[in-house]
Write a protein that holds these residues in place. Structure first.
Motif: not given
Length: 306
Positions: A206-228
């Motif tokens: 993420a830090r590297k993506m921010h460094a090239i001017g990109k934005v990170l998003y949560l898209v809550p419409e997409a859903e998944y279960i994580h069996l962490e």
């Protein structure tokens, strides 16, 4: 209508049943017509790997086996090498995840509509459908020494509230269990830092993506279960491995004085709990030692002959 290509990459490590269920959930929910799946076996026990053989009968699925455990970053980078070199998107998905809806179509459509997006993620849930947070804050001295409450007030744009959202949200970083990434950006930042064996890869990326001017998003419409916790059992060595990756991240992205302050904070945080278990004292001393990379589990991997 042209549909960009998606390469979905999964890692398997002694959890073949989880991998099979994850692949099934992808195939059951994905309507996007142009996608492939790459499953990388990260040097599991050979009998566990053999349980993945039925995957070879699935169209557009590639199963490969590494004869050494490459960790999270290295395993995913191996998957990239077996994916379509001209793919438009990579979707790095933990094998202990189950898609609840057409995540790939939702995330790919969002990326197509938002050229500034570098990484997007879906909304995560526990197996009982209880909400789990799908994004996090970058570890900082402010958070550690001043607290979450103060930093949310002081820099709210960097610390969005941890709650349920209905609309897409700009976030600092997406949790590593589901990372949907524009391939051109991933290549530009050289992908994952394979020095990270198990943890903190998503913060670094993420830090590297921010460094090239990109934005990170949560898209809550997409859903998944994580069996962490299904793929990596917690123990002292795993906790120590987390701190090795964490301090590699600190040394990479922070000044030397800041790294020292992080050391003092984490050493004190663990050392004060010495009475609960001796591992807290061991960990505090390890942190003061600098969490040397040479003691990573990476260097204990043996090459399999199968």
């Amino acid at each position: 209508m042209h549909h960009p290509s998606i390469s979905i990459i999964l890692l398997n490590y002694n959890t073949s049943q989880l991998t099979l269920h994850c692949v099934e959930s992808i195939r059951n929910h994905t309507q996007w017509p142009n996608y492939e799946i790459v499953v990388v076996d990260n040097n599991s026990r050979y009998e566990d790997y053999l349980k993945l053989e039925p995957l070879r009968d699935i169209p557009n699925l590639t199963l490969v086996r590494s004869r050494i455990n490459l960790g999270f970053s290295g395993g995913n980078m191996m998957g990239v090498q077996y994916a379509d070199p001209e793919t438009d998107y990579y979707y790095f998905l933990n094998n202990d995840c189950l898609l609840l809806n057409d995540v790939c179509t939702i995330l790919a459509t969002f990326m197509e509509q938002h050229p500034n997006a570098g990484i997007v993620g879906a909304q995560m849930f526990k197996p009982n459908r209880e909400l789990r947070y799908s994004f996090g804050y970058f570890p900082s001295l402010g958070l550690k020494y001043l607290g979450h409450g103060f930093m949310k007030w002081y820099r709210p744009e960097q610390h969005p509230a941890l709650k349920a959202y209905q609309e897409p949200l700009e976030v600092p970083f997406i949790m590593g269990s589901t990372l949907f990434i524009r391939a051109t950006d991933f290549r530009e930042v050289s992908g994952f830092d394979i020095t990270h064996f198990l943890y903190v890869e998503e913060e670094d990326l993420a830090r590297k993506m921010h460094a090239i001017g990109k934005v990170l998003y949560l898209v809550p419409e997409a859903e998944y279960i994580h069996l962490e916790g299904q793929s990596t059992a917690p123990c002292y060595e795993i906790i120590r491995e987390y701190h090795i990756s964490l301090f590699h991240y600190f040394r990479k992205h922070h000044s030397y004085p800041a790294v020292v302050l992080f050391q003092l904070f984490y050493a004190f945080k663990n050392g004060k709990k010495f009475y609960k278990h001796r591992n807290f004292s061991r960990l505090a001393l390890f942190i003061l030692k600098g969490c040397p990379m040479g003691e990573s589990l990476r260097y204990r991997q043996k090459i399999s002959i199968q």
